[in-house]
Structures are given as structure tokens and as C-alpha cells.
Design an enzyme around this catalytic site. Structure first.
Site, short mmCIF file in Angstrom:
data_model
loop_
_atom_site.label_atom_id
_atom_site.label_comp_id
_atom_site.label_asym_id
_atom_site.label_seq_id
_atom_site.Cartn_x
_atom_site.Cartn_y
_atom_site.Cartn_z
N CYS A 1 0.84 -1.20 0.00
CA CYS A 1 0.00 0.00 0.00
C CYS A 1 0.87 1.25 0.00
O CYS A 1 1.35 1.69 1.05
CB CYS A 1 -0.93 0.01 1.22
SG CYS A 1 -2.03 1.44 1.28
N CYS B 1 -0.50 4.11 2.06
CA CYS B 1 -0.31 3.96 3.51
C CYS B 1 1.12 4.27 3.93
O CYS B 1 1.36 4.90 4.96
CB CYS B 1 -0.64 2.53 3.94
SG CYS B 1 -2.22 1.89 3.37
N ASP B 2 2.09 3.80 3.16
CA ASP B 2 3.47 3.77 3.63
C ASP B 2 4.46 4.61 2.84
O ASP B 2 5.63 4.70 3.21
CB ASP B 2 3.96 2.31 3.64
CG ASP B 2 3.10 1.42 4.54
OD1 ASP B 2 2.64 1.92 5.59
OD2 ASP B 2 2.87 0.25 4.19
#
Length: 323
Positions: free
Chosen positions: A139, A142-143
Site C-alpha cells: 500500500c 499507507c506507507d
């Protein structure tokens, strides 16, 4: 713990990620006494994530497992019954629905909330699995921010891979796109946007052979599928997989309406499925966003939808009795 075998409950929630536990919180506060079966991966995908920095309410960030522990505590505080167990079968032919857990325990549900999530597709490399959450991610949204001014690799060739590659260029100094063929599957416009970005470099006909590093990513080995030549990128600190997700909805195939990939279809602006009293939320029905905060939002919606639907059923039954 109370024996639930043979009991009939207002709400059973299948899955315990952000969507399922938010549904449990709202249903519990509505005094519906929801029962949550946590499934094979209690807490969902976030339990394999290290730092979460984009969920509101955690200004300093939070570890994924800790966040899901907080979700669970809040739901159980209001009376949600969260239990280990995987739903192995559901009798959809009559209501209340008979739910079989771990192929032995049977319990009945007046309504069901499906929050079984989705699983990212992985290559299956030992090094990839060992370093998940430690530089290997599925992701970018997300990261990606953790890799500011660093060299990262992204694997894939579809529109999602192009979107995530472009997103990563906001932070990374360089993004190397690995693709096993000599042309991309992505739409022409997405290809152009990605390939025109000066931070993106493509390694054609290439596959990830190994992720290097013991505790964090310290490089990658890449193999050319045409020449079999293996090269090492020793300055790579992040590896992102963008080869697709698979919704965990096999249990509902042939019963609930789904798209061609297996995501459950719900009525517009609701979590209602095509089956009465069955609601779907989180990544099991959301193929576009796949974020903890959006999953939690649809979990809230599912609990409210279930509460309203149960109230309607109760009124209908009373009217039937009085008629």
C-alpha cells in the site's frame, strides 16, 4: 465465556478489521449485542503494518496491531462479543441465517455484517514475507511517506501500479518500476503520466528475485526473464507490491452479487446487499480506496443499516401478529 451454540443473535459480524470492529462498536452502542467472529487474521491487514500515520486521532502515529487492539477494546467496552473463530459456512436458504464456525459450532443471525476484507496479492518470496511491514508493503498510500528521499521499487503493470508509482514520486528520490513483460497493461493515459515522470525508471522483462536485508530492506535482486541475468539494486530501501488484491468473499460466491473480481456489490449510498439482512462493508466491498478510515466509515454505515433493518422487521412482525 458464554456458550453461544444454537443461540439466535440480532447481529453477527464476520471479520474484525477496522470495518468489522467499527460495526461492532456502533451495533453494541445500539444495544444489539453483536457477536464478532474474528476470522483467520484478527484485526485484518493492519496487524501486519508497523506505523500508521494517516488515521485521525493518532497525532504521533500508532502501530497497526496497537490500533486494532484499541478498536477491539472500545467495541467490547460497550458489549460487543469478539471471539476467535472463522465462519466456515452459512445457510442462506432461510432466516435467521445459520452460521457455522470452525466447521462445528452453529449459531443463528437475524442479520449479518460481512467485513471479511481483502488480501493483497504477493509474489510468495520468503524474503518478501519476512520483511513485510519492514520496508515491504502492498500500500503506497499507507506507507509511501516513510520513504522520503529514498530509492524504492514498485512491482506491477496495471493502472494501480501506475497510480502508486506516481504517488511514490512525491516522496521518493527515485522509483524503479519492475514489470515482467515489455509492455504495460495500464491504460495509455496512465502509462504516459508515469513514464513521463522523470523520477520513474522502468526495468522491462524483470521480476523480483529476492529482497535483501535481515531486519529492514537493504536492496533487491532483480532477474531479467529473457536473459536470466540477475542484477542487484543495493540502494533500494522500500519495495511496493501493486499486483492486485483479492477480496475474501469466497464464502458468499453465488449468493451475494459481486463484480468480476469478487468485491461484494452494495446498493448506492448504503451497505445493503441483494440478500435481506446481509450488509457488506470495508475492503470486501471497496476496491477503490482500501484505507482503514474508509473501512471504518462503512463499518459504521453497516451497523446503522442493520439496526434500521432490524427495527423495520420488528414492526412488520408486530403488524402481522395484529392483523
Amino acid at each position: 465465556m458464554e456458550d453461544i451454540a444454537g443461540k439466535t443473535l440480532d447481529v453477527i459480524i464476520v471479520g474484525s478489521g477496522p470495518a468489522g470492529l467499527t460495526a461492532a462498536l456502533y451495533a453494541a452502542r445500539a444495544d444489539l449485542k453483536p457477536l464478532v467472529f474474528e476470522g483467520p487474521e484478527p484485526g485484518g491487514q493492519l496487524t501486519t503494518t508497523t506505523d500508521v500515520e494517516n488515521y485521525p486521532g493518532y497525532p504521533d502515529g500508532v502501530l497497526g496491531p496497537k490500533m486494532m487492539e484499541d478498536f477491539r477494546k472500545q467495541a467490547t467496552r460497550f458489549g460487543a462479543d469478539c471471539r476467535w473463530g472463522t465462519v466456515s459456512g452459512i445457510d442462506f436458504d432461510k432466516r435467521p441465517y445459520k452460521v457455522t464456525v470452525d466447521e462445528k459450532t452453529e449459531v443463528y443471525a437475524r442479520s449479518l455484517i460481512v467485513s471479511t476484507g481483502a488480501s493483497a496479492k504477493w509474489l510468495g518470496l520468503e524474503s518478501e514475507q519476512r520483511l513485510r511491514g519492514h520496508g515491504v508493503s502492498a500500500c503506497a498510500t499507507c506507507d509511501g511517506a516513510f520513504f522520503r528521499d529514498q530509492h524504492v521499487v514498485i512491482i506491477g503493470g496495471g493502472d494501480t501500479a501506475m497510480e502508486e508509482a506516481q504517488f511514490l514520486t512525491k516522496f521518493a528520490s527515485k522509483v524503479t518500476l519492475l514489470h515482467r513483460r515489455d509492455e504495460l497493461r495500464a491504460s495509455k493515459i496512465m502509462q504516459k503520466r508515469t513514464l513521463d515522470n522523470p523520477k520513474v525508471e522502468v526495468m522491462w522483462n524483470s521480476v523480483l528475485e529476492e529482497v535483501l536485508g535481515d531486519k529492514v530492506v537493504e536492496g533487491v535482486k532483480v532477474r531479467n526473464v529473457k536473459t536470466d541475468e540477475v542484477s542487484t539494486l543495493d540502494d533500494v530501501t522500500g519495495v511496493f507490491l501493486a499486483i492486485g488484491h483479492k477480496p475474501n468473499t469466497d464464502l458468499f460466491k453465488g449468493v451475494l452479487d459481486m463484480d468480476e473480481t469478487g468485491y461484494i456489490l452494495t446498493e448506492p449510498k448504503s451497505t445493503y446487499t441483494n440478500m435481506p439482512g446481509i450488509f457488506a462493508c470495508g475492503d470486501a466491498q471497496d476496491k477503490d480506496y482500501r484505507q482503514a478510515v474508509t473501512a471504518a466509515g462503512t463499518g459504521c454505515m453497516a451497523a446503522i443499516d442493520a439496526e434500521r433493518w432490524l427495527a423495520e422487521q420488528e414492526v412488520a412482525e408486530q403488524e402481522k401478529e395484529e392483523a
